[in-house]
Design a protein around this motif. Structure first.
Motif, PDB file in Angstrom:
ATOM      1  N   ALA A 286      27.116  34.755  14.808  1.00  0.00           N
ATOM      2  CA  ALA A 286      27.550  36.152  14.799  1.00  0.00           C
ATOM      3  C   ALA A 286      26.809  36.955  13.730  1.00  0.00           C
ATOM      4  CB  ALA A 286      29.058  36.219  14.562  1.00  0.00           C
ATOM      5  N   LEU A 287      26.638  36.367  12.548  1.00  0.00           N
ATOM      6  CA  LEU A 287      25.902  37.058  11.486  1.00  0.00           C
ATOM      7  C   LEU A 287      24.438  37.254  11.868  1.00  0.00           C
ATOM      8  CD1 LEU A 287      27.403  35.363   8.284  1.00  0.00           C
ATOM      9  CD2 LEU A 287      27.758  37.715   9.082  1.00  0.00           C
TER      10      LEU A 287
ATOM     11  N   LEU B 137      24.271  40.025  14.411  1.00  0.00           N
ATOM     12  CA  LEU B 137      24.449  41.323  13.765  1.00  0.00           C
ATOM     13  C   LEU B 137      23.188  41.736  13.017  1.00  0.00           C
ATOM     14  CD1 LEU B 137      26.328  43.673  13.061  1.00  0.00           C
ATOM     15  CD2 LEU B 137      27.131  42.339  11.092  1.00  0.00           C
TER      16      LEU B 137
ATOM     17  N   LEU C 209      20.618  42.854  15.512  1.00  0.00           N
ATOM     18  CA  LEU C 209      20.924  44.190  16.016  1.00  0.00           C
ATOM     19  C   LEU C 209      20.517  45.265  15.011  1.00  0.00           C
ATOM     20  CD1 LEU C 209      22.241  45.939  18.210  1.00  0.00           C
ATOM     21  CD2 LEU C 209      24.423  45.620  17.031  1.00  0.00           C
ATOM     22  N   VAL C 210      20.794  45.015  13.742  1.00  0.00           N
ATOM     23  CA  VAL C 210      20.406  45.976  12.706  1.00  0.00           C
ATOM     24  C   VAL C 210      18.893  46.126  12.642  1.00  0.00           C
ATOM     25  CG1 VAL C 210      20.416  46.402  10.207  1.00  0.00           C
ATOM     26  CG2 VAL C 210      22.485  45.591  11.349  1.00  0.00           C
TER      27      VAL C 210
END
Length: 271
Positions: free
Chosen positions: A12-13, A16, A19-20
């Motif tokens: 998940a990290l 994320l 995505l950033v």
């Protein structure tokens, strides 16, 4: 169960973070599809997507010529760096001659000199010899790389000496040993160095901005920067040109991800 939860959190990290990292590129691509009145509407998706920005960039500016200039400069400097740096690295790693370590230290010392300090001597030399507004003027600062010499020298030193001795016994000349024995064994380092060199020269801005005055000799970063001026900033054209300019970089990363990772590892481990 605890391990699965930990793996999920790690994924998940990473997702994320990805995505950033991708969000600015996605914003650039979507903005390049917006007509000019929509640029300041603060909408993520274009309401009326259009390719008119790309048409203006390709037909009404010198972008195609800038793209070819950048491709020529990046490709030529990459080929030169791969040949001369591998030759210098092999010489410093495998040949014995007085002052070898001193020469290597002098090469390494050039890494401590910022590029900005070299721009003025480069320009003075270019102006005296008539190299401004020429491809040679764009090329010559990047034809060799101290980092490349260091990387390949460190990699050559890890190879078994018996291989080179056997090649000499078989009658190969020293250049033949380098070409037919040394180079194939350092192929991962060559691939990594080639990728870093191509990307660095493709994105170079300061030196092409200084040495080039004619519009047809500009490179992509310099040409795109000129879309912004005192009269205003053509953000739609900047985004369209940037989307086109990033294509070679994306192709390099897509087809050479493993070599990029290996190169990052080699620079810190080999030696």
């Amino acid at each position: 169960m605890r391990r699965r939860l930990l793996n999920f959190l790690v994924l998940a990290l990473l997702g994320l973070g990805s995505l950033v990292m991708l969000l600015p590129f996605l914003w650039m691509l979507l903005t390049s599809l917006k007509p000019f009145p929509e640029l300041f509407a603060l909408r993520f998706l274009p309401q009326e997507p259009t390719l008119d920005n790309y048409r203006q960039v390709l037909e009404q500016t010198g972008f195609p010529r800038w793209f070819l200039n950048s491709l020529l400069v990046a490709s030529a400097t990459t080929a030169s760096v791969l040949f001369f740096d591998s030759l210098a690295g092999y010489t410093l790693a495998r040949l014995r001659f007085p002052g070898k370590n001193l020469v290597f230290l002098l090469i390494l010392s050039t890494l401590m000199v910022p590029t900005e300090m070299l721009v003025i001597p480069w320009y003075v030399m270019s102006a005296e010899r008539g190299w401004t507004d020429t491809y040679w003027g764009l090329l010559f600062p990047g034809l060799m790389s101290a980092f490349g010499v260091f990387l390949l020298r460190q990699f050559f030193t890890t190879l078994p000496q018996d291989l080179f001795d056997a090649a000499r016994i078989d009658g190969l000349s020293e250049f033949g040993v380098f070409l037919r024995v040394g180079l194939p064994l350092v192929r991962p380092a060559l691939a990594a160095l080639g990728i870093f060199t191509f990307l660095g020269n493709w994105n170079a801005f300061l030196w092409p901005l200084i040495v080039v005055q004619r519009p047809e000799m500009r490179t992509v970063p310099v040409g795109v920067a000129l879309f912004s001026g005192e009269a205003g900033t053509a953000w739609n054209l900047i985004m369209a040109a940037s989307s086109l300019a990033v294509l070679p970089v994306l192709l390099v990363f897509l087809f050479a991800q493993r070599q990029i990772v290996e190169g990052a590892v080699l620079t810190g481990v080999k030696g």
